[in-house]
Design an enzyme around this catalytic site. Structure first.
Site, mmCIF file in Angstrom:
data_model
loop_
_atom_site.group_PDB
_atom_site.id
_atom_site.type_symbol
_atom_site.label_atom_id
_atom_site.label_comp_id
_atom_site.label_asym_id
_atom_site.label_seq_id
_atom_site.Cartn_x
_atom_site.Cartn_y
_atom_site.Cartn_z
ATOM 1 N N SER A 3 -1.578 0.010 9.776
ATOM 2 C CA SER A 3 -2.263 0.649 8.653
ATOM 3 C C SER A 3 -2.797 2.034 8.991
ATOM 4 O O SER A 3 -2.043 2.925 9.325
ATOM 5 C CB SER A 3 -3.377 -0.290 8.166
ATOM 6 O OG SER A 3 -3.981 0.227 7.018
ATOM 7 N N HIS A 4 -4.109 2.184 8.954
ATOM 8 C CA HIS A 4 -4.749 3.484 9.139
ATOM 9 C C HIS A 4 -5.072 3.757 10.605
ATOM 10 O O HIS A 4 -5.637 4.787 10.927
ATOM 11 C CB HIS A 4 -6.035 3.506 8.315
ATOM 12 C CG HIS A 4 -6.869 2.285 8.585
ATOM 13 N ND1 HIS A 4 -6.509 1.038 8.099
ATOM 14 C CD2 HIS A 4 -7.967 2.094 9.336
ATOM 15 C CE1 HIS A 4 -7.380 0.137 8.529
ATOM 16 N NE2 HIS A 4 -8.274 0.745 9.274
ATOM 17 N N ASP B 4 -2.851 6.171 3.222
ATOM 18 C CA ASP B 4 -2.921 5.891 4.659
ATOM 19 C C ASP B 4 -1.553 5.627 5.288
ATOM 20 O O ASP B 4 -0.515 5.794 4.640
ATOM 21 C CB ASP B 4 -3.875 4.721 4.919
ATOM 22 C CG ASP B 4 -3.263 3.385 4.513
ATOM 23 O OD1 ASP B 4 -2.456 3.377 3.573
ATOM 24 O OD2 ASP B 4 -3.599 2.356 5.139
ATOM 25 N N ASP C 36 0.376 3.075 5.998
ATOM 26 C CA ASP C 36 1.371 2.237 5.336
ATOM 27 C C ASP C 36 1.291 2.319 3.813
ATOM 28 O O ASP C 36 1.921 1.523 3.111
ATOM 29 C CB ASP C 36 1.237 0.781 5.796
ATOM 30 C CG ASP C 36 -0.138 0.212 5.512
ATOM 31 O OD1 ASP C 36 -1.107 0.986 5.532
ATOM 32 O OD2 ASP C 36 -0.248 -1.001 5.265
ATOM 33 N N ASP D 146 -1.064 1.763 1.530
ATOM 34 C CA ASP D 146 -1.785 0.863 0.628
ATOM 35 C C ASP D 146 -3.190 1.348 0.292
ATOM 36 O O ASP D 146 -3.809 0.853 -0.641
ATOM 37 C CB ASP D 146 -1.802 -0.588 1.153
ATOM 38 C CG ASP D 146 -2.409 -0.727 2.524
ATOM 39 O OD1 ASP D 146 -2.784 0.300 3.118
ATOM 40 O OD2 ASP D 146 -2.504 -1.871 3.013
ATOM 41 N N ARG D 147 -3.699 2.336 1.049
ATOM 42 C CA ARG D 147 -5.043 2.850 0.729
ATOM 43 C C ARG D 147 -4.949 4.144 -0.077
ATOM 44 O O ARG D 147 -3.929 4.840 -0.021
ATOM 45 C CB ARG D 147 -5.810 3.175 2.011
ATOM 46 C CG ARG D 147 -6.120 1.968 2.825
ATOM 47 C CD ARG D 147 -7.016 2.311 3.998
ATOM 48 N NE ARG D 147 -7.411 1.071 4.647
ATOM 49 C CZ ARG D 147 -8.465 0.932 5.409
ATOM 50 N NH1 ARG D 147 -9.253 1.954 5.652
ATOM 51 N NH2 ARG D 147 -8.759 -0.233 5.948
ATOM 52 N N LYS E 181 -2.624 -4.001 -1.887
ATOM 53 C CA LYS E 181 -3.233 -2.811 -2.462
ATOM 54 C C LYS E 181 -2.180 -1.708 -2.472
ATOM 55 O O LYS E 181 -1.204 -1.776 -1.724
ATOM 56 C CB LYS E 181 -4.492 -2.420 -1.710
ATOM 57 C CG LYS E 181 -4.334 -2.242 -0.242
ATOM 58 C CD LYS E 181 -5.713 -2.199 0.406
ATOM 59 C CE LYS E 181 -5.557 -2.040 1.900
ATOM 60 N NZ LYS E 181 -6.552 -2.799 2.646
HETATM 61 C C1 G1P Z 1 -10.514 -3.154 7.052
HETATM 62 C C2 G1P Z 1 -11.224 -3.052 5.716
HETATM 63 C C3 G1P Z 1 -10.721 -4.130 4.783
HETATM 64 C C4 G1P Z 1 -9.206 -4.009 4.633
HETATM 65 C C5 G1P Z 1 -8.553 -4.033 6.007
HETATM 66 C C6 G1P Z 1 -7.061 -3.762 5.917
HETATM 67 O O1 G1P Z 1 -10.771 -4.401 7.634
HETATM 68 O O2 G1P Z 1 -12.611 -3.142 5.879
HETATM 69 O O3 G1P Z 1 -11.367 -3.995 3.541
HETATM 70 O O4 G1P Z 1 -8.701 -5.046 3.847
HETATM 71 O O5 G1P Z 1 -9.126 -3.026 6.843
HETATM 72 O O6 G1P Z 1 -6.780 -2.512 5.377
HETATM 73 P P1 G1P Z 1 -11.898 -4.619 8.749
HETATM 74 O O7 G1P Z 1 -11.584 -3.667 9.869
HETATM 75 O O8 G1P Z 1 -13.202 -4.251 8.110
HETATM 76 O O9 G1P Z 1 -11.821 -6.053 9.117
HETATM 77 ZN ZN ZN Z 2 -3.091 0.343 5.121
#
Ligand code: G1P
Ligand code: ZN
Length: 555
Positions: free
Chosen positions: A117-118, A284, A286, A288-289, A383
C-alpha cells in the site's frame, strides 16, 4: 507441466495484519518465505473454502520492487495447486480496486494483490501480499487466521516447472493441454469503463472545459496509467493536470501515502494562494487511498465521506439514494450526522476494509470510509482512490453551472453549517519500540476503572473501553480494536496500535471534538484540539514511557 513438491520449514511470523502480510522486501527474499505464505493461502482455500477445480485467480500488484518476481512464483504455484486459470494485469500491475473489480467482473474464485500500500518501496522498502475472496473484498479474519495457523506448521509447497510468463504482452498462454491458462489483460480499460458507468463523465468534461483547474498526483504509483486514461483521454483534462504518473519500483524514493506530510509537492501547489488549482487529489501505492484538496484547503477523509454521503444523489450511480453508510471506529462521526438526517443506518466497524464486505454484500450499506484516506462504495469491495476523486468532481460539476459556483472550501463550510463540524486529527508516533508501545497501551487500559468522571481541564471522561465489534451478518466478534476514551461533551480520544507497519510499533492517537457553533468552525484543527492532545499525552504517559511527545505524521 512438471509439479515439484519442495520441502520447507515454517517461519512463525506470517501473521496477516490490517491489510495482508507486509514485511521488508529483504524478509520476502528469504528462501521459501513467499512460497510458504502463498501455499498457506492455497491450502486454506482448498481445505476450508471449497475451491473448485476450475478456479480462476486474479493477480496484480502496485508495481513495487519484487512485484514481477512474486507474480511468476504465484503463477507457478497456482498451476501446481489446481487453479485452471490466472488472470494477470499487464506488466503485473493492477490497482487494488481494479483487482476487486476484475474478481467481480470475471467471477474469479479470488485474487492476490501484491502491495504494501502506502509503505515505502524499493529494495530496502516493504512488500506485501493480500488475498481477496470472490466478492472482491479482503479475506475476512476466519480466512486470515487459518492462513497464519497453516503458515506456522507448513512443511512443503507445490510449484510447477513453468517457463517465465511474458506478462507485458496481452493474450493467453496455455499449458498442460489447456488445463492451465495464463491470461494477461489490460485492466485500465475495464476499470475506466466501470468509472464511466457510475459518474456523469460529460458533466465532468464540461466542468474541466470551463477552465476548472485540477491537479492529480499519482505519487509515482499504480494509478498513473488509470489517471491518464480517465482524466486525459476520457475527460479531456490538459496534460499538466497530472503529476508523478509513471509508476516506479520505489515510488521515486518517496512514501506513496497521500497525506499532508508525504504528498508535499501537491500540497505546495494547492496552497499557492490565488494561482492554486481549484481541485487537487492524490492516491497511494496501490490506488485505494485518496486525499482531496481544494484551493488552499484540505478536506479531512472523515469529512470527505460525510460530504459524499450528503451529496450522493447528484451522482448517477447513487441518484436513487444510498441504503446506508459505514465507517471504521476511529473515523469521525461526521457521516453519522448525515445518516441520521437521511434516516439511513450508519455502522461502526473496526479499522480495515475487510469489515465492510459483509455489510455491502447484504445490501445494508452503499458508501463506506475510513479516516485513513479510504472511501468507496459497493461498486467494488475495496476502497477506491480514483472513485473518490471522480465522485468529488461529479459533485463539483453539479454545483458549478453557469448560474452557480461552489468551491471545495464552500462545499465544506456549508456542510458544517448544516450538520456542525466534527473537528478531527490523527497523530502518529512511528517506529516506537514494540515493547514500549505495548506498555503505553497497557497503562491506558489499566485506567479504565479510574478514568470515568475524572475531569481534565474542560473535558470530563464519560466512559472508556476497548472496542469490540459484533458482525451482525456472520455473527463473528472482533475484540481489542482500539481503546476509546469518550468525554461527556461527545469528544473522544482513541488510541490504537497500527497493524500494517513493518518496523517497531506505530501508535495512532485519534482526536475528535464536535463544534456546532459556525463562528468557531473555521479554526485550525490542531488549535481546536490542542487541549485534547495534551490530555492524550497525560493519560498515555507517552513521553515518560517512550521519550516521544512529537508525532511523526499528523493527518
Ligand atoms: C492503516 C489504516 C487503516 C487501513 C489500513 C490499510 O492500518 O489505519 O484504516 O485500512 O492501513 O490501508 P493500520 O496501520 O492503522 O493498522
Ligand atoms: Zn493502499
Amino acid at each position: 507441466m512438471q509439479i515439484n513438491t519442495v520441502q520447507t520449514s515454517a517461519f512463525g511470523d506470517q501473521k496477516p495484519g490490517t491489510s495482508g502480510l507486509r514485511k521488508k522486501v529483504k524478509v520476502f527474499q528469504h528462501p521459501h518465505y513467499l512460497e510458504n505464505f502463498v501455499q498457506s493461502i492455497f491450502d486454506t482455500l482448498i481445505e476450508k473454502e471449497g475451491m473448485p477445480t476450475d478456479a480462476t485467480l486474479a493477480v496484480g500488484g502496485d508495481g513495487r520492487y519484487y512485484n514481477r518476481h512474486a507474480i511468476q512464483t504465484i503463477i507457478q504455484m497456482a498451476a501446481a495447486n489446481g487453479f485452471a486459470r490466472v488472470i494477470v494485469g499487464q506488466a503485473g500491475i493492477l490497482s487494488t480496486p481494479a483487482v476487486s473489480h476484475i474478481i467481480r467482473k470475471y467471477k474469479t474464485f479470488g485474487g492476490m494483490i501484491l502491495s504494501a500500500s502506502h509503505n515505502q518501496g524499493g529494495v530496502d522498502g516493504d512488500f506485501g501480499i493480500k488475498y481477496n475472496i470472490s466478492n472482491g473484498g479482503p479475506a475476512p479474519e476466519k480466512i486470515t487466521d487459518e492462513v497464519f495457523a497453516k503458515s506456522k506448521v507448513i512443511t512443503a509447497y507445490k510449484i510447477a516447472d513453468l517457463a517465465e510468463i511474458d506478462v507485458d504482452t496481452l493474450g493467453e498462454t496455455s499449458f498442460n493441454g489447456g488445463k492451465f491458462t495464463v491470461q494477461v489483460i489490460n485492466a485500465v480499460q475495464d476499470y475506466a469503463d466501470l468509472m464511466q458507468s457510475l459518474f456523469d463523465f460529460s458533466a465532468i468534461k464540461n466542468l474541466l472545459a470551463s477552465g476548472f483547474q485540477i491537479k492529480f498526483d499519482a505519487m509515482h504509483a499504480v494509478t498513473g496509467p488509470y489517471a491518464q486514461e480517465i482524466f486525459i483521454n476520457r475527460l479531456g483534462a490538459p496534460a499538466h493536470s497530472l503529476m508523478n504518473c509513471v509508476p516506479s519500483e520505489d515510488f521515486g524514493g518517496g512514501h506513496p501515502d497521500p497525506n499532508l506530510t508525504y504528498a508535499e509537492d501537491l500540497v505546495k501547489i494547492m496552497f499557492a494562494g490565488d494561482k492554486a488549482p481549484d481541485f487537487g487529489a492524490a492516491s497511494d501505492g496501490d490506488g485505494d487511498r485518496n486525499m482531496i484538496l481544494g484551493k488552499n484547503f484540505f478536506v479531512t477523509p472523515s469529512d470527505s465521506l460525510a460530504v459524499l454521503a450528503a451529496n450522493a444523489t447528484l451522482v448517477p450511480a447513487y441518484a436513487k439514494g444510498i441504503a446506508g453508510v459505514a465507517r471504521s471506529m476511529p473515523t469521525s462521526g461526521a457521516v453519522d450526522r448525515v445518516a441520521a438526517k437521511l434516516n439511513i443506518p450508519c455502522y461502526e466497524t473496526p479499522t480495515g476494509w475487510k469489515f465492510f464486505g459483509n455489510l455491502m454484500d447484504a445490501g445494508k450499506v452503499t458508501l463506506c470510509g475510513e479516516e485513513s484516506f479510504g472511501t468507496s462504495s459497493n461498486h467494488v469491495r475495496e476502497k477506491d482512490g480514483l472513485w473518490a476523486v471522480l465522485f468529488w468532481l461529479n459533485v463539483l460539476a453539479q454545483k458549478n453551472t453557469e448560474k452557480t459556483k461552489a468551491s471545495v472550501e464552500q462545499i465544506l463550510k456549508s456542510h458544517w453549517l448544516e450538520y456542525g463540524r466534527n473537528v478531527y486529527s490523527r497523530h502518529d508516533f512511528e517506529a516506537i519500540p514494540t515493547e514500549a508501545a505495548n506498555i503505553v497501551m497497557a497503562h491506558i487500559k489499566a485506567q479504565f476503572e479510574s478514568l470515568p468522571n475524572q475531569t481534565f481541564g474542560s473535558y470530563t471522561v464519560k466512559t472508556c473501553d476497548d472496542f469490540s465489534y459484533h458482525d451482525s451478518i456472520d455473527g463473528s466478534i472482533s475484540n481489542n480494536q482500539g481503546v476509546r476514551i469518550l468525554f461527556v461533551d461527545g469528544s473522544r480520544i482513541v488510541f490504537r496500535l497500527s497493524g500494517s507497519g513493518t518496523e517497531g510499533a506505530t501508535l495512532r492517537i485519534y482526536l475528535e471534538a464536535f463544534e456546532p457553533d459556525s463562528a468557531k468552525q473555521s479554526v485550525d484543527a490542531q488549535v481546536a484540539l490542542a487541549e485534547m492532545i495534551q490530555i492524550a499525552l497525560k493519560i498515555s504517559q507517552l513521553k515518560e514511557k517512550t521519550g516521544r511527545d512529537t508525532p511523526t505524521v499528523i493527518t
